[in-house]
Scaffold this motif. Structure first.
Motif, short mmCIF file in Angstrom:
data_model
loop_
_atom_site.label_atom_id
_atom_site.label_comp_id
_atom_site.label_asym_id
_atom_site.label_seq_id
_atom_site.Cartn_x
_atom_site.Cartn_y
_atom_site.Cartn_z
N VAL A 25 21.82 -23.77 -43.84
CA VAL A 25 21.30 -23.05 -42.69
C VAL A 25 21.27 -21.57 -43.04
CG1 VAL A 25 21.65 -22.49 -40.25
CG2 VAL A 25 22.23 -24.76 -41.11
N GLN A 26 20.10 -20.95 -42.87
CA GLN A 26 19.94 -19.52 -43.14
C GLN A 26 19.74 -18.81 -41.80
OE1 GLN A 26 16.67 -19.31 -45.86
NE2 GLN A 26 17.92 -19.90 -47.61
N TRP A 27 20.62 -17.86 -41.51
CA TRP A 27 20.57 -17.12 -40.25
C TRP A 27 19.90 -15.78 -40.48
CZ3 TRP A 27 22.00 -18.94 -35.54
CH2 TRP A 27 22.76 -20.11 -35.52
N GLN A 28 19.08 -15.35 -39.50
CA GLN A 28 18.46 -14.03 -39.53
C GLN A 28 18.47 -13.50 -38.11
OE1 GLN A 28 14.52 -14.88 -40.85
NE2 GLN A 28 15.10 -15.13 -42.99
N THR A 51 16.81 -21.12 -40.02
CA THR A 51 15.99 -22.13 -40.66
C THR A 51 16.90 -23.04 -41.46
OG1 THR A 51 15.60 -20.59 -42.47
CG2 THR A 51 13.86 -20.78 -40.84
N VAL A 52 16.56 -24.30 -41.46
CA VAL A 52 17.32 -25.27 -42.23
C VAL A 52 16.53 -25.56 -43.50
CG1 VAL A 52 18.31 -27.58 -42.25
CG2 VAL A 52 18.27 -26.25 -40.12
N VAL A 53 17.17 -25.35 -44.64
CA VAL A 53 16.51 -25.53 -45.93
C VAL A 53 17.23 -26.64 -46.68
CG1 VAL A 53 15.90 -24.40 -48.10
CG2 VAL A 53 15.91 -23.09 -45.97
N GLU A 54 16.46 -27.60 -47.18
CA GLU A 54 17.04 -28.66 -48.00
C GLU A 54 16.90 -28.21 -49.45
OE1 GLU A 54 16.84 -33.49 -48.60
OE2 GLU A 54 15.31 -32.49 -47.44
#
Length: 106
Positions: free
Chosen positions: A99-102, A88-91
């Motif tokens: 960018v948060q990877w899971q 997910t890309v979080v501003e």
């Protein structure tokens, strides 16, 4: 009974073949002589020859680039076939994204 003494056989003399370095030196000498003769005739011809040699070197370097400049990524490690990466890309602040990877198992 007489004893027979083994005398070591002398190795046959081998004539060394022509070396690549010697051939390179002869070739370099011929090229230098040809450029010197051309310089004596016309300085402009030597300059044009230098430009042509540079263009040829650049062309050969461009041709030697491998076709697959962006190869396929390596296969995933064993046991990682069941996971699918999610991101997910979080501003977090204006103009800056994270960018948060899971990894999720299906």
């Amino acid at each position: 009974m007489s004893r027979r003494q083994d005398t070591p056989e002398e190795p046959e003399e081998t004539v060394p073949g022509p070396s690549r370095a010697a051939g390179g030196c002869v070739l370099a000498g011929l090229v230098i002589a040809a450029v010197a003769a051309l310089y004596a005739i016309s300085v402009t011809a030597v300059v044009l020859l230098a430009w042509a040699a540079g263009a040829l070197a650049l062309w050969r370097a461009a041709r030697s680039v491998p076709h697959a400049a962006n190869p396929a990524p390596p296969p995933p490690p064993e046991g990682a076939g069941n996971t699918s990466p999610q991101f997910t890309v979080v501003e977090d602040r204006p103009g800056h994204c994270t960018v948060q990877w899971q990894k999720e198992r299906p």
